[in-house]
Enzyme design. Sequence first.
Site, PDB file in Angstrom:
ATOM      1  N   HIS A   1       8.167   6.297   5.307  1.00  0.00           N
ATOM      2  CA  HIS A   1       7.444   7.099   6.293  1.00  0.00           C
ATOM      3  C   HIS A   1       6.708   6.182   7.245  1.00  0.00           C
ATOM      4  O   HIS A   1       6.184   5.142   6.852  1.00  0.00           O
ATOM      5  CB  HIS A   1       6.462   8.069   5.622  1.00  0.00           C
ATOM      6  CG  HIS A   1       5.574   7.445   4.599  1.00  0.00           C
ATOM      7  ND1 HIS A   1       6.008   7.090   3.341  1.00  0.00           N
ATOM      8  CD2 HIS A   1       4.269   7.088   4.650  1.00  0.00           C
ATOM      9  CE1 HIS A   1       5.005   6.556   2.661  1.00  0.00           C
ATOM     10  NE2 HIS A   1       3.944   6.538   3.436  1.00  0.00           N
TER      11      HIS A   1
ATOM     12  N   GLY B   1       0.791  -1.232   0.000  1.00  0.00           N
ATOM     13  CA  GLY B   1       0.000   0.000   0.000  1.00  0.00           C
ATOM     14  C   GLY B   1       0.817   1.272   0.000  1.00  0.00           C
ATOM     15  O   GLY B   1       0.251   2.365   0.128  1.00  0.00           O
ATOM     16  N   GLN B   2       2.145   1.153  -0.177  1.00  0.00           N
ATOM     17  CA  GLN B   2       2.969   2.374  -0.175  1.00  0.00           C
ATOM     18  C   GLN B   2       2.740   3.156  -1.456  1.00  0.00           C
ATOM     19  O   GLN B   2       2.952   2.641  -2.550  1.00  0.00           O
ATOM     20  CB  GLN B   2       4.461   2.011  -0.045  1.00  0.00           C
ATOM     21  CG  GLN B   2       5.361   3.238   0.030  1.00  0.00           C
ATOM     22  CD  GLN B   2       6.830   2.885   0.256  1.00  0.00           C
ATOM     23  OE1 GLN B   2       7.225   1.714   0.166  1.00  0.00           O
ATOM     24  NE2 GLN B   2       7.635   3.879   0.544  1.00  0.00           N
TER      25      GLN B   2
ATOM     26  N   HIS C   1       3.546   5.910   9.714  1.00  0.00           N
ATOM     27  CA  HIS C   1       2.255   6.513  10.065  1.00  0.00           C
ATOM     28  C   HIS C   1       2.017   6.356  11.572  1.00  0.00           C
ATOM     29  O   HIS C   1       2.185   5.259  12.114  1.00  0.00           O
ATOM     30  CB  HIS C   1       1.102   5.772   9.365  1.00  0.00           C
ATOM     31  CG  HIS C   1       1.044   5.929   7.885  1.00  0.00           C
ATOM     32  ND1 HIS C   1       0.222   6.849   7.267  1.00  0.00           N
ATOM     33  CD2 HIS C   1       1.675   5.269   6.881  1.00  0.00           C
ATOM     34  CE1 HIS C   1       0.343   6.739   5.945  1.00  0.00           C
ATOM     35  NE2 HIS C   1       1.228   5.785   5.687  1.00  0.00           N
TER      36      HIS C   1
ATOM     37  N   VAL D   1       3.737   6.759  -1.589  1.00  0.00           N
ATOM     38  CA  VAL D   1       4.850   7.719  -1.700  1.00  0.00           C
ATOM     39  C   VAL D   1       6.155   6.940  -1.484  1.00  0.00           C
ATOM     40  O   VAL D   1       6.366   6.369  -0.410  1.00  0.00           O
ATOM     41  CB  VAL D   1       4.710   8.847  -0.657  1.00  0.00           C
ATOM     42  CG1 VAL D   1       5.904   9.795  -0.747  1.00  0.00           C
ATOM     43  CG2 VAL D   1       3.404   9.607  -0.851  1.00  0.00           C
TER      44      VAL D   1
HETATM   45  P1  5GP Z   1       1.426   5.640   1.911  1.00  0.00           P
HETATM   46  O1  5GP Z   1       0.233   5.042   1.250  1.00  0.00           O
HETATM   47  O2  5GP Z   1       2.541   5.909   0.916  1.00  0.00           O
HETATM   48  O3  5GP Z   1       1.899   4.845   3.099  1.00  0.00           O
HETATM   49  O4  5GP Z   1       0.946   6.998   2.529  1.00  0.00           O
HETATM   50  C1  5GP Z   1       1.284   8.243   2.022  1.00  0.00           C
HETATM   51  C2  5GP Z   1       0.599   9.261   2.898  1.00  0.00           C
HETATM   52  O5  5GP Z   1       1.095  10.535   2.543  1.00  0.00           O
HETATM   53  C3  5GP Z   1      -0.911   9.299   2.738  1.00  0.00           C
HETATM   54  O6  5GP Z   1      -1.522   9.067   3.999  1.00  0.00           O
HETATM   55  C4  5GP Z   1      -1.183  10.688   2.202  1.00  0.00           C
HETATM   56  O7  5GP Z   1      -2.367  11.258   2.736  1.00  0.00           O
HETATM   57  C5  5GP Z   1       0.060  11.457   2.614  1.00  0.00           C
HETATM   58  N1  5GP Z   1       0.402  12.542   1.711  1.00  0.00           N
HETATM   59  C6  5GP Z   1       0.499  12.460   0.362  1.00  0.00           C
HETATM   60  N2  5GP Z   1       0.863  13.650  -0.149  1.00  0.00           N
HETATM   61  C7  5GP Z   1       1.020  14.493   0.906  1.00  0.00           C
HETATM   62  C8  5GP Z   1       1.383  15.872   1.025  1.00  0.00           C
HETATM   63  O8  5GP Z   1       1.654  16.571   0.038  1.00  0.00           O
HETATM   64  N3  5GP Z   1       1.434  16.393   2.270  1.00  0.00           N
HETATM   65  C9  5GP Z   1       1.158  15.660   3.387  1.00  0.00           C
HETATM   66  N4  5GP Z   1       1.243  16.279   4.569  1.00  0.00           N
HETATM   67  N5  5GP Z   1       0.797  14.351   3.313  1.00  0.00           N
HETATM   68  C10 5GP Z   1       0.725  13.785   2.093  1.00  0.00           C
END
Ligand code: 5GP
Length: 140
Positions: free
Chosen positions: A100, A93-94, A102, A96
Amino acid sequence: MSDRTIFERIVDGEIPARVVHETETTLAFLDASPLAPGHTLVIPKEPYERLRDAPEDVAADVFAVVRELTPRIEDAVEADAVNVGINDGPEAGQEVPHLHVHIVPRFEGDGGRPIHAVAGESPDLDDDELDRIADAIGGG
Ligand code: 5GP
């Protein structure tokens, strides 16, 4: 067209974010689409894609910040608990591609589910398979 991640652009101040904590190697800021009030992301400033890519000292820095912020977040939003998790790889589910963590505050009766809910159907593994997997992980 830059292939820098959106989080690198936050680190560099090109994209605004609600930063809640910063160290030499890490940044923590509120998630832009929060799953709960106080949903926070903790990142290494360098764009390591996955946990395995981060040097040990940087991973330790990230987890020290997670440890420090978790009770502060919980207190700030009067949460009852938190889930801490990493979507480590696209299949997990990544979205970005910049490591990081959460931190998602949880509230009694919020309708959410435990971290056990993230995977698919539970596999039926026999003892031999469990032994083999444990050996493979443990290097035995
Ligand atoms: P992933 O699915 O990669 O674990 O989660 C990426 C997280 O980054 C998501 O919860 C999304 O809401 C957050 N996110 C994506 N773009 C931005 C941004 O430009 N600013 C912030 N503060 N969060 C972001």
